[in-house]
Design an enzyme around this catalytic site. Structure first.
Site, PDB file in Angstrom:
ATOM      1  CB  SER A   1      -4.514 -18.118   1.361  1.00 42.63           C
ATOM      2  OG  SER A   1      -4.031 -16.827   1.080  1.00 42.63           O
ATOM      3  CG  ASN A   2      -2.233 -13.965   4.352  1.00 40.51           C
ATOM      4  OD1 ASN A   2      -1.032 -14.133   4.570  1.00 40.51           O
ATOM      5  ND2 ASN A   2      -2.683 -13.382   3.248  1.00 40.51           N
TER       6      ASN A   2
ATOM      7  NE  ARG B   1     -15.710   3.330   5.830  1.00 44.02           N
ATOM      8  CZ  ARG B   1     -15.097   3.927   4.866  1.00 44.02           C
ATOM      9  NH1 ARG B   1     -14.316   4.954   5.112  1.00 44.02           N
ATOM     10  NH2 ARG B   1     -15.229   3.494   3.638  1.00 44.02           N
TER      11      ARG B   1
ATOM     12  CG  MET C   1     -11.982  -7.004   1.140  1.00 44.29           C
ATOM     13  SD  MET C   1     -10.453  -6.396   0.419  1.00 44.29           S
ATOM     14  CE  MET C   1     -11.113  -5.549  -0.993  1.00 44.29           C
TER      15      MET C   1
ATOM     16  CG  ASN D   1      -3.280  -4.881   7.035  1.00 45.56           C
ATOM     17  OD1 ASN D   1      -4.023  -5.824   6.739  1.00 45.56           O
ATOM     18  ND2 ASN D   1      -2.973  -3.932   6.167  1.00 45.56           N
TER      19      ASN D   1
ATOM     20  CG  HIS E   1      -0.233  -3.346   1.808  1.00 44.11           C
ATOM     21  ND1 HIS E   1      -1.528  -2.953   1.511  1.00 44.11           N
ATOM     22  CD2 HIS E   1       0.556  -2.829   0.830  1.00 44.11           C
ATOM     23  CE1 HIS E   1      -1.510  -2.216   0.409  1.00 44.11           C
ATOM     24  NE2 HIS E   1      -0.265  -2.126  -0.027  1.00 44.11           N
TER      25      HIS E   1
ATOM     26  CD  GLU F   1      -5.691   7.572  15.997  1.00 42.33           C
ATOM     27  OE1 GLU F   1      -6.103   8.623  15.481  1.00 42.33           O
ATOM     28  OE2 GLU F   1      -5.493   7.429  17.215  1.00 42.33           O
TER      29      GLU F   1
ATOM     30  CG  ASP G   1      -2.338   0.155   3.631  1.00 41.84           C
ATOM     31  OD1 ASP G   1      -2.746  -0.761   4.378  1.00 41.84           O
ATOM     32  OD2 ASP G   1      -2.764   0.315   2.478  1.00 41.84           O
TER      33      ASP G   1
ATOM     34  CD  GLU H   1       0.140 -11.397   0.918  1.00 38.65           C
ATOM     35  OE1 GLU H   1      -0.830 -11.540   1.669  1.00 38.65           O
ATOM     36  OE2 GLU H   1       0.047 -10.886  -0.216  1.00 38.65           O
TER      37      GLU H   1
END
Ligand code: GRF
Length: 217
Positions: free
Chosen positions: A17-18, A69, A94, A111, A113, A151, A154, A183
């Site tokens: 949706s964003n 990762r 995610m 980002n 949040h 780095e 959040d 948002e």
């Protein structure tokens, strides 16, 4: 398309949706940019369908097929670099990327949040976990935050925030829904500021400079 138009890469994993709010703002010419690629860590993310409706190139990158990762982060970085992306927007993405990502896109990744950072952020604080933690804490306000990605998790400099009052009969679901509406307002606005060159990172603060005449509205 003009040569100097900002190219955006959007990373998603879910509903999108964003992403939709960003697409809409670009189509309405509120943001001077184009989305060059949408990358999803989930094959069935509805965000991919949304992008497809506007002929935006999409890529599914399954984190499980990479040994670690680091290699997943490198692979995503390569795809974004190939597209000449100048801004990366995490929009419900995610998978946790390694610091190499922020180093590859210094102050070029943002980002959203669903809480008022620096409260209720960090590892494990995603989706309903965030709103449940807010309700448990008894906080009277929650909201949403758009921030640069550094780095940490959040922890980057905050660009925009919107506070939302917690109601007496609030549940994690109602809070999530009410915050999501905001948002969709502040994420495109932050991108608009970025695209217009209005954001300046000074230490841990982000200053929003006045728009240059003739660029943004
Ligand atoms: C949003 O609540 C956002 O704050 C968080 O993940 C959710 C994504 O929602 N990072 P959507 O996929 O954009 O609808």
């Amino acid at each position: 398309m003009s040569k100097d138009l900002l190219k955006i890469g959007v990373l998603v994993s879910g509903n999108g949706s964003n992403l939709q709010a960003i697409i809409d703002a670009i189509r309405r010419k509120k943001i001077r940019a184009e989305i060059s690629i949408v990358i999803s860590s989930k094959a069935d993310a509805y965000a991919l369908t949304r992008a497809g409706k506007y002929q935006i190139p999409t890529l599914y990158m399954n984190p499980k097929i990479y040994p670690d990762r680091d290699s997943y982060t490198c692979a995503i970085t390569d795809e974004l670099k190939k597209k000449g992306v100048g801004l990366v927007c995490l929009a419900g993405f995610m998978s946790i990327l390694t610091p190499y990502f922020a180093q590859s896109f210094p102050w070029q990744t943002i980002n959203i949040h669903p809480a008022l950072l620096p409260a209720f952020g960090g590892v494990g604080m995603y989706g309903h976990h965030v709103h449940e933690a807010v309700l448990r804490s008894g906080a009277k306000y929650s909201g949403c935050t758009v921030h640069f990605v550094d780095e940490g998790c959040d922890t980057g400099p905050i660009i925009l925030q919107q506070a939302v009052k917690v109601q007496d009969d609030e549940t994690a679901e109602t809070l999530a829904k009410r915050i999501l509406k905001y948002e969709h307002k502040i994420y495109p606005l932050a991108i608009k500021y970025f695209a217009a060159g209005q954001l300046q990172v000074v230490g841990n603060r982000v200053l929003i400079k006045k728009a240059k005449k003739g660029r943004a509205e």
